[in-house]
Design an enzyme around this catalytic site. Structure first.
Site: not given
Ligand SMILES: *Cc1c(COP(=O)(O)O)cnc(C)c1O
Length: 367
Positions: A37, A132
């Site tokens: 993302k 969250r």
């Molecule tokens: C963005 C996200 C990740 C990845 O997080 P990083 O810190 O970029 O490794 C993993 N799980 C969820 C649910 C996320 O939203």
């Protein structure tokens, strides 16, 4: 002439990071979901992750996963933001896996999967305190797990997971990983079979792994940030852990062109009001210093703290939406109009740069 500003994507550095991260996890019996993302779903990065051994490609935005699929990603796609009801139909067509935290959504997902002749795999989320997504009580999750297992025939309960170190800043400690394993065992007992997936979090969950205290039930991590940014943001992602120093922080480089150089005072002259973004700014008077203006600005990368000049001694002093003022007084190298300055980019900057229509993306070392 080359169109600037340019974001250089160095796939060799990217694959170095991906291979390293996948290797760390593999040693601990953990599979990686490569989270794309931050690159706004750059399909070539998804393909890199696939070739480096990721078992899933994941994103928080469905359209990015659609693009990954169109680009030829073969491994399963995982939707990691709990989905909207309005996107379930598209989601079951594109993704084999999703994170889930609501019974209403699961019921609608059953319909969507049935309508499309699909079996969709879900990972139920446990909120272990970061506040969250996720079920907050273990009993509630166990009940929902039984419901999915027994009532929803087009949904396969693949596992459970958690997310930490996000909105609530909660560290993924050994205790949290053990708690997740405990929830997984409770679900397994209730449904009478083992779960395939226990998903222990994001980049920050590498810390218990580095410490050798990761609960052995955890067998998936969803990793984005550290792979793409490397040690440049080690404080944010892994609290400054030495282990990440072997990663490259030059997977993405912003190239910007110098449009003016001059020696100017560092404190503005006149009656001070607010700056271009309406903020009252405190300026430090450092006397006259050599400055270069770059044709790139906050409209492209966001905050000046999120870009770091590669050039030794250079410092980002201020910026408007379209200009960046670089202090180059302490640089041994002199800059001229037309020169190109290279900048490393942090997480938020990368996210913005990959969506900006002003930025030309140039990919190198694809093979
Ligand atoms: C963005 C996200 C990740 C990845 O997080 P990083 O810190 O970029 O490794 C993993 N799980 C969820 C649910 C996320 O939203």
């Amino acid at each position: 002439m080359k169109k600037r500003p340019t974001l250089i994507v160095d796939h060799r550095n990217l694959r170095h990071n991906m291979n390293t991260v996948v290797g760390w996890c593999r040693e601990a019996g953990i599979d990686v979901a490569g989270v794309i993302k931050v690159t706004t779903g750059l399909a070539s990065a998804a393909l890199d992750y696939e070739s480096c051994g990721a078992k899933w490609i994941a994103s928080s935005r469905l359209e990015q996963l659609v693009r990954a699929k169109e680009a030829g990603v073969k491994i399963p796609l995982l939707m990691i933001r709990v989905p909207m009801l309005s996107e379930l139909d598209e989601m079951v067509k594109t993704c084999d896996y999703s994170l889930q935290s609501s019974v209403d959504t699961l019921k609608a997902l059953q319909e969507a999967a049935a309508n499309n002749g699909k079996t969709h795999n879900v990972i139920l989320m446990a909120d272990l305190g970061d506040l969250r997504e996720g079920f907050f009580e273990k009993e509630e999750m166990v009940d929902v797990a039984k419901f999915v297992e027994n009532e929803l025939d087009c949904i396969h309960l693949a596992g459970i997971g958690t997310n930490l170190g996000c909105v609530g800043s909660v560290k993924p400690t050994k205790e949290k990983m053990d708690l997740l394993a405990e929830w997984a065992e409770a679900v397994e007992e209730a449904i009478g079979r083992p779960l395939e997936i226990v998903s222990g979090g994001a980049t920050s969950s590498l810390m218990p792994l580095f410490d050798g205290v990761m609960n052995p039930k955890v067998n998936m991590l969803r990793i984005g940030a550290v792979t793409f940014i490397g040690p440049l943001e080690d404080l944010r992602t892994c609290y400054g852990r030495k282990e990440v120093e072997v990663l490259s922080d030059e997977c993405f480089i912003l190239e910007a062109e110098v449009i003016e150089t001059n020696t100017k005072p560092t404190h503005p002259i006149g009656e001070l009001g607010v700056d271009a973004s309406g903020k009252v700014v405190k300026y430090v008077d450092r006397g006259r210093r050599r400055r270069a203006i770059l044709a790139v600005g906050r409209a492209d990368y966001g905050d000046i703290d999120d870009i770091v000049p590669v050039l030794e001694g250079a410092e980002v002093a201020m910026a408007s939406g379209d200009h960046t003022i670089l202090d180059i007084e302490d640089c041994s190298e002199q800059l001229r109009v037309g020169d190109v300055v290279r900048l490393k980019v942090k997480y938020s900057a990368l996210m913005r740069l990959t969506t900006s229509e002003n930025i030309t993306i140039e990919e190198i070392n694809r093979q």
